[in-house]
Design an enzyme around this catalytic site. Sequence first.
Site, PDB file in Angstrom:
ATOM      1  N   ALA A 152       0.964  -1.236  -0.062  1.00 14.62           N
ATOM      2  CA  ALA A 152       0.126  -0.005  -0.139  1.00 14.62           C
ATOM      3  C   ALA A 152       0.865   1.089   0.065  1.00 14.62           C
ATOM      4  CB  ALA A 152      -0.884   0.057   1.190  1.00 14.62           C
ATOM      5  N   GLY A 182       0.573  -5.155   0.783  1.00 11.73           N
ATOM      6  CA  GLY A 182      -0.582  -5.130   0.040  1.00 11.73           C
ATOM      7  C   GLY A 182      -0.276  -5.748  -1.298  1.00 11.73           C
ATOM      8  N   GLU A 226      -0.549  -9.486  -0.941  1.00 11.18           N
ATOM      9  CA  GLU A 226      -1.953  -9.739  -0.490  1.00 11.18           C
ATOM     10  C   GLU A 226      -2.738  -9.750  -1.666  1.00 11.18           C
ATOM     11  OE1 GLU A 226      -1.798  -6.843   2.600  1.00 11.18           O
ATOM     12  OE2 GLU A 226      -2.866  -8.092   3.778  1.00 11.18           O
ATOM     13  N   GLU A 233       4.748  -5.227   7.018  1.00  8.76           N
ATOM     14  CA  GLU A 233       3.763  -4.234   7.687  1.00  8.76           C
ATOM     15  C   GLU A 233       4.359  -3.926   9.221  1.00  8.76           C
ATOM     16  OE1 GLU A 233       2.342  -6.548   5.805  1.00  8.76           O
ATOM     17  OE2 GLU A 233       0.874  -5.787   4.775  1.00  8.76           O
TER      18      GLU A 233
HETATM   19  C1  HXC Z   1       5.159   4.390  -1.233  1.00  8.69           C
HETATM   20  C2  HXC Z   1       6.988   3.220  -2.245  1.00  8.69           C
HETATM   21  C3  HXC Z   1       6.520   1.966  -1.451  1.00  8.69           C
HETATM   22  C4  HXC Z   1       5.231   2.178  -0.752  1.00  8.69           C
HETATM   23  C5  HXC Z   1       8.545   2.038  -2.528  1.00  8.69           C
HETATM   24  N1  HXC Z   1       8.103   3.279  -2.781  1.00  8.69           N
HETATM   25  N2  HXC Z   1       7.477   1.155  -1.813  1.00  8.69           N
HETATM   26  N3  HXC Z   1       6.108   4.622  -1.935  1.00  8.69           N
HETATM   27  N4  HXC Z   1       4.640   3.323  -0.696  1.00  8.69           N
HETATM   28  N5  HXC Z   1       4.900   0.975  -0.449  1.00  8.69           N
HETATM   29  C6  HXC Z   1       8.988   4.220  -3.344  1.00  8.69           C
HETATM   30  C7  HXC Z   1      10.041   4.733  -2.576  1.00  8.69           C
HETATM   31  O1  HXC Z   1       9.708   5.526  -1.629  1.00  8.69           O
HETATM   32  C8  HXC Z   1      10.969   5.139  -3.757  1.00  8.69           C
HETATM   33  O2  HXC Z   1      10.309   6.626  -4.092  1.00  8.69           O
HETATM   34  C9  HXC Z   1      10.542   4.469  -5.108  1.00  8.69           C
HETATM   35  O3  HXC Z   1       9.369   3.670  -4.522  1.00  8.69           O
HETATM   36  C10 HXC Z   1      11.764   3.397  -4.967  1.00  8.69           C
HETATM   37  O4  HXC Z   1      11.892   2.534  -3.856  1.00  8.69           O
HETATM   38  P1  HXC Z   1      13.341   2.415  -3.036  1.00  8.69           P
HETATM   39  O5  HXC Z   1      12.936   2.140  -1.682  1.00  8.69           O
HETATM   40  O6  HXC Z   1      14.154   3.732  -3.422  1.00  8.69           O
HETATM   41  O7  HXC Z   1      13.903   1.164  -3.685  1.00  8.69           O
HETATM   42  P2  HXC Z   1      14.727   0.123  -3.234  1.00  8.69           P
HETATM   43  O8  HXC Z   1      15.937   0.693  -2.327  1.00  8.69           O
HETATM   44  O9  HXC Z   1      15.047  -0.957  -4.467  1.00  8.69           O
HETATM   45  O10 HXC Z   1      13.798  -0.573  -2.163  1.00  8.69           O
HETATM   46  C11 HXC Z   1      12.564  -1.629  -2.645  1.00  8.69           C
HETATM   47  C12 HXC Z   1      11.889  -1.895  -1.401  1.00  8.69           C
HETATM   48  C13 HXC Z   1      11.705  -0.536  -0.593  1.00  8.69           C
HETATM   49  C14 HXC Z   1      12.685  -2.899  -0.460  1.00  8.69           C
HETATM   50  C15 HXC Z   1      10.530  -2.657  -2.234  1.00  8.69           C
HETATM   51  O11 HXC Z   1      10.869   0.455  -1.412  1.00  8.69           O
HETATM   52  C16 HXC Z   1      10.512  -0.808   0.664  1.00  8.69           C
HETATM   53  O12 HXC Z   1      10.817  -1.512   1.428  1.00  8.69           O
HETATM   54  N6  HXC Z   1       9.292  -0.478   0.129  1.00  8.69           N
HETATM   55  C17 HXC Z   1       8.163  -0.579   1.405  1.00  8.69           C
HETATM   56  C18 HXC Z   1       7.716  -1.787   1.399  1.00  8.69           C
HETATM   57  C19 HXC Z   1       6.637  -1.967   2.181  1.00  8.69           C
HETATM   58  O13 HXC Z   1       6.703  -1.592   3.717  1.00  8.69           O
HETATM   59  N7  HXC Z   1       5.367  -2.538   2.064  1.00  8.69           N
HETATM   60  C20 HXC Z   1       4.319  -2.436   2.781  1.00  8.69           C
HETATM   61  C21 HXC Z   1       3.482  -1.244   2.873  1.00  8.69           C
HETATM   62  S1  HXC Z   1       2.354  -1.363   3.950  1.00  8.69           S
HETATM   63  P3  HXC Z   1      11.366   7.733  -4.314  1.00  8.69           P
HETATM   64  O14 HXC Z   1      10.517   8.977  -4.369  1.00  8.69           O
HETATM   65  O15 HXC Z   1      12.166   7.805  -2.907  1.00  8.69           O
HETATM   66  O16 HXC Z   1      12.289   7.460  -5.537  1.00  8.69           O
HETATM   67  C22 HXC Z   1       0.827  -2.197   3.380  1.00  8.69           C
HETATM   68  C23 HXC Z   1      -0.390  -2.554   4.228  1.00  8.69           C
HETATM   69  C24 HXC Z   1      -1.250  -3.195   3.424  1.00  8.69           C
HETATM   70  O17 HXC Z   1       1.142  -2.755   2.200  1.00  8.69           O
HETATM   71  C25 HXC Z   1      -2.817  -3.053   3.817  1.00  8.69           C
HETATM   72  C26 HXC Z   1      -3.835  -3.422   2.619  1.00  8.69           C
HETATM   73  C27 HXC Z   1      -3.321  -2.888   1.432  1.00  8.69           C
END
Ligand code: HXC
Length: 258
Positions: A65, A109, A112, A132
Amino acid sequence: MAFETLIVEITDHICLIRLNRPEALNALNTQLLGELGQALREAEKNEKVRCIVLTGSEKAFAAGADISEMSEKSFVDVFGADLFGAEGDAILRVRKPIIGAVAGYALGGGCELAMMCDFIIAADTAKFGQPEINLGVVAGLGGTQRLTRFVGKSKSMDMHLTGRFMDAEEAERAGLVSRVVPAKKLIEEAMAAAGKISRKSMLTAMAVKEAVNRSYEVPLREGILFERRLFHALFATEDQKEGMGAFLEKREAQFRDK
Ligand code: HXC
């Protein structure tokens, strides 16, 4: 219909939906989830479409998400809007088969969403995770429930509690994905599987989905009875006569969804 966060193509009875927010690794924001719901409803209505393939990019199926969209929301905001309630239901309402074709990150997400597809074909680059906990929340689109059913309690707890990622090989071993293919062949393989499905009777394919999904909802005895009644019911279709007749005549069946 043109979308801003998706690329949708229909070829040979297959609707290929690509999540397309490369700047955010396909993070699921309101717009993307809204457009995905709409694309799925259109695919469901379109008589030319017999199977759906849902995919992302080479780097990410979806990284979860959209954190920037969620971070400042209050309990009242998310509970009041039932955040992700309707979005989660949209994909589950689709009766046509949906294959998730996952390369790169499928996190939170994103994992999921992949699990809500009927089955997952993974590229060897796929990484699944429910991180998460690192954000101070739990999964919100079924992760704690579905991942546990796919891979069992121990692995599911490990994934949700540590936030670690599972690679494609482990995901296949654990039963999360149906097969792993080289990343370059992911779409080709998913389209080939979708092509096979699209040549079956749509009535039978929908019955398969209902029966398998029922196994998550009801006790075994009820599920088996439900399956048997569906089996019986399909004898009312022309496609059953065609399928069995074609076998006996040693020719390929031509199903007509009747
Ligand atoms: C918003 C995101 C994002 C996210 C990545 N980006 N994941 N933006 N929400 N979930 C953005 C980053 O901010 C970055 O933007 C660009 O995408 C590239 O990501 P990087 O982090 O620079 O890439 P990398 O170093 O290769 O790392 C990849 C990654 C990391 C390991 C996937 O991005 C990451 O950990 N993302 C978050 C994963 C996460 O926690 N997901 C769960 C979310 S909560 P900029 O502008 O800086 O270039 C969830 C709740 C579910 O899903 C509930 C129901 C839907």
